[in-house]
Design an enzyme around this catalytic site. Sequence first.
Site, mmCIF file in Angstrom:
data_model
loop_
_atom_site.group_PDB
_atom_site.id
_atom_site.type_symbol
_atom_site.label_atom_id
_atom_site.label_comp_id
_atom_site.label_asym_id
_atom_site.label_seq_id
_atom_site.Cartn_x
_atom_site.Cartn_y
_atom_site.Cartn_z
ATOM 1 C CG PHE A 164 55.746 -66.822 22.386
ATOM 2 C CD1 PHE A 164 55.762 -67.680 21.859
ATOM 3 C CD2 PHE A 164 55.645 -66.840 24.837
ATOM 4 C CE1 PHE A 164 56.637 -68.494 22.858
ATOM 5 C CE2 PHE A 164 56.243 -67.430 24.136
ATOM 6 C CZ PHE A 164 56.587 -69.117 23.706
ATOM 7 C CE LYS A 188 49.944 -56.749 23.507
ATOM 8 N NZ LYS A 188 51.233 -57.171 23.974
ATOM 9 C CD GLU A 191 56.071 -58.159 23.857
ATOM 10 O OE1 GLU A 191 54.615 -58.839 23.759
ATOM 11 O OE2 GLU A 191 56.087 -57.832 25.156
ATOM 12 C CB SER A 241 52.246 -66.486 31.693
ATOM 13 O OG SER A 241 51.699 -64.681 32.101
ATOM 14 C CB CYS A 296 48.342 -73.367 26.932
ATOM 15 S SG CYS A 296 47.155 -73.753 25.704
ATOM 16 C CD GLU A 396 52.741 -72.316 31.870
ATOM 17 O OE1 GLU A 396 52.795 -71.200 32.020
ATOM 18 O OE2 GLU A 396 51.524 -72.949 30.795
HETATM 19 P P1 NAD Z 1 52.643 -63.420 28.173
HETATM 20 O O1 NAD Z 1 51.861 -63.695 29.201
HETATM 21 O O2 NAD Z 1 53.873 -62.905 28.723
HETATM 22 O O3 NAD Z 1 52.042 -62.368 27.920
HETATM 23 C C1 NAD Z 1 50.818 -62.802 27.041
HETATM 24 C C2 NAD Z 1 51.067 -60.790 26.522
HETATM 25 O O4 NAD Z 1 50.458 -59.848 27.547
HETATM 26 C C3 NAD Z 1 51.610 -60.745 25.566
HETATM 27 O O5 NAD Z 1 50.682 -59.920 24.565
HETATM 28 C C4 NAD Z 1 52.198 -59.419 26.743
HETATM 29 O O6 NAD Z 1 52.550 -58.769 25.471
HETATM 30 C C5 NAD Z 1 51.375 -59.183 27.634
HETATM 31 N N1 NAD Z 1 52.032 -59.045 28.671
HETATM 32 C C6 NAD Z 1 52.823 -59.280 29.356
HETATM 33 N N2 NAD Z 1 53.427 -59.252 30.274
HETATM 34 C C7 NAD Z 1 51.911 -58.768 31.041
HETATM 35 C C8 NAD Z 1 51.774 -57.886 31.742
HETATM 36 N N3 NAD Z 1 52.447 -57.563 33.122
HETATM 37 N N4 NAD Z 1 51.011 -56.740 32.057
HETATM 38 C C9 NAD Z 1 50.110 -57.055 31.007
HETATM 39 N N5 NAD Z 1 50.362 -57.221 29.974
HETATM 40 C C10 NAD Z 1 51.320 -58.616 29.814
HETATM 41 O O7 NAD Z 1 52.035 -64.953 27.878
HETATM 42 P P2 NAD Z 1 52.923 -65.666 27.395
HETATM 43 O O8 NAD Z 1 54.616 -65.999 27.282
HETATM 44 O O9 NAD Z 1 53.126 -64.676 25.760
HETATM 45 O O10 NAD Z 1 52.685 -66.877 26.628
HETATM 46 C C11 NAD Z 1 52.587 -68.067 27.184
HETATM 47 C C12 NAD Z 1 51.626 -68.438 28.052
HETATM 48 O O11 NAD Z 1 51.155 -67.968 27.789
HETATM 49 C C13 NAD Z 1 52.390 -69.643 29.033
HETATM 50 O O12 NAD Z 1 51.823 -69.440 30.272
HETATM 51 C C14 NAD Z 1 51.166 -70.628 27.981
HETATM 52 O O13 NAD Z 1 50.940 -71.794 29.102
HETATM 53 C C15 NAD Z 1 50.398 -69.610 28.425
HETATM 54 N N6 NAD Z 1 48.660 -69.676 26.890
HETATM 55 C C16 NAD Z 1 47.977 -70.026 27.599
HETATM 56 C C17 NAD Z 1 46.670 -70.411 26.589
HETATM 57 C C18 NAD Z 1 45.598 -71.060 27.361
HETATM 58 O O14 NAD Z 1 44.650 -70.822 26.237
HETATM 59 N N7 NAD Z 1 44.752 -71.219 28.209
HETATM 60 C C19 NAD Z 1 46.754 -70.722 25.346
HETATM 61 C C20 NAD Z 1 48.778 -70.067 24.797
HETATM 62 C C21 NAD Z 1 49.348 -69.663 25.878
#
Ligand code: NAD
Length: 511
Positions: A164, A188, A191, A241, A296, A396
């Site tokens: 997000f 994808k 959401e 994450s 991140c 985090e």
């Molecule tokens: P998230 O892991 O909750 O979601 C990321 C994506 O995965 C979304 O599209 C979500 O719909 C999907 N998703 C969520 N849970 C899932 C599951 N159980 N199975 C399959 N798909 C799933 O992350 P978020 O809250 O959207 O974003 C924040 C996180 O992203 C933080 O941990 C941040 O550090 C990380 N991030 C990392 C980087 C990097 O480059 N390393 C960059 C941006 C964000």
Amino acid sequence: MAILASEIGLRTISHWIGGGARDAIETNKVAPGRSGVVWNPATGQPQARVDFASVDDVDRAVAAAKRAFPKWRATSLSRRSEIMFRMRELVDQNRRKLAETITLEHGKTLPDAMGEVARGLENVEFACGIPNLLKGGFSEQASSGIDVYQIRQPLGVVAGITPFNFPAMVPMWMFANAIACGNTFILKPSEKDPSTSIYLAELLQEAGVPDGVFNVVQGDRVAVDRLLEHPDVSAISFVGSTPVAKAIYETGTRNGKRVQALGGAKNHMLVLPDADIAMAADAAVSAGYGSAGERCMAISVVVTVGNVAEPLIQAIEERIARIKIGPGMEEGNEMGPLITREHRDRVASYMDGAMGEGAKIAVDGRTHAANAGTGFFLGASLLDQVKPGMRCYDDEIFGPVLSVVRAKTYEEAVGLINANPYANGTAIFTRDGGAARQFQFDVEVGMVGINVPIPVPVSYYSFGGWKGSLFGDLHMYGPEGVQFYTRAKVVTSRWPDPGTSSVDLGFPQVR
Ligand code: NAD
């Protein structure tokens, strides 16, 4: 999913399959009900609904991408480059509209969203050079009359799953190179802020990307799981994450796909006693609270060495008091709300626990006036005397909470950073070039800043952390992105000279 009265009449954000949104909307009439609310974090009100893709929706997107692939991969490099140049112009012309779309759903301030668009655009600019990037090596006369050369070819249908916190930039990290390399792409997005993905799809279409080359499936885990198991998806790029990144890497690779999965972070900023205190405080506050800490590459821990803690904490406190918090669309605000109410409350819960664990609350963001309204606001917080083993250090937090860990020596500070399971970014603040060089050598982290708090690499390098911050072999975007989205083929070639031809059953040798 039940629909609340306050959600009735909301517009629906849907998928983009085979060059338009229509196809998906029709399907949703057949299978209604799976959708989510898109909130306006600044007001705390619902502003749209987003369709959640079914397995069938994903299958239709993959089928559209598969159909489009043969023609797209055969499209000349100069034409693909021309389309990327057009996309570059369109994103440039629509920077503000894109940024507004981001701010309305994510909450970050408009200037911050403009920055996101600019950093995303860099990746489209990089992909404009695709004819040059895909040049292979050529060895003339590797053997007598034999030439050997390497070509890089696209993988086929590839998918990107994005978080997000950067609804424009992270998709651009992925699709610019993926498409320019000749793949067809399924995004994808999160959401929580889905509109930007559709806006980008429209711009790509206007730029000349043929139907089916870029598709969007909105939704949740159902869509992700289907992409992970679909036999026609060749590769998955993920950013999100760490637990999800790890699971996606494991499942995707088990299913025979190429996967790069970038995870979470806990970025430390080391401040040596010789650092310029004002500059270090400016950096810590900018990198800790920018985008409400939902980056991140945000700094979440300041590690002070020696006696630098007291003056630095005082300088940070002075700056926190001046941060303007409010709706991201209102000019002058520097920090917006968090993405959801639940996330805001979770971030605040770290403050509840910190004192009991022995940390000291230097600034308590829970008491900020901005928190009083219906938006998902939380003031900036500063924790002192934080140590490994405390929940506020180990997790985090992904919010506007900055922790200070006091170390006696440089060695202790580096040891702390290297012991952390995350290894996305880090920074050192010092005026000593030798110390900075030693840090760059010692530290076990993927991206390092020297007096630069958020060292996100420019688009012609590649982005990626180490350890729990990245699962896979290749970093994202830049040269490694091109490598990820292509596979190498080596051709050994001889043009027959009838005069030298003979039967030879021996193993071919170089001679
Ligand atoms: P998230 O892991 O909750 O979601 C990321 C994506 O995965 C979304 O599209 C979500 O719909 C999907 N998703 C969520 N849970 C899932 C599951 N159980 N199975 C399959 N798909 C799933 O992350 P978020 O809250 O959207 O974003 C924040 C996180 O992203 C933080 O941990 C941040 O550090 C990380 N991030 C990392 C980087 C990097 O480059 N390393 C960059 C941006 C964000």
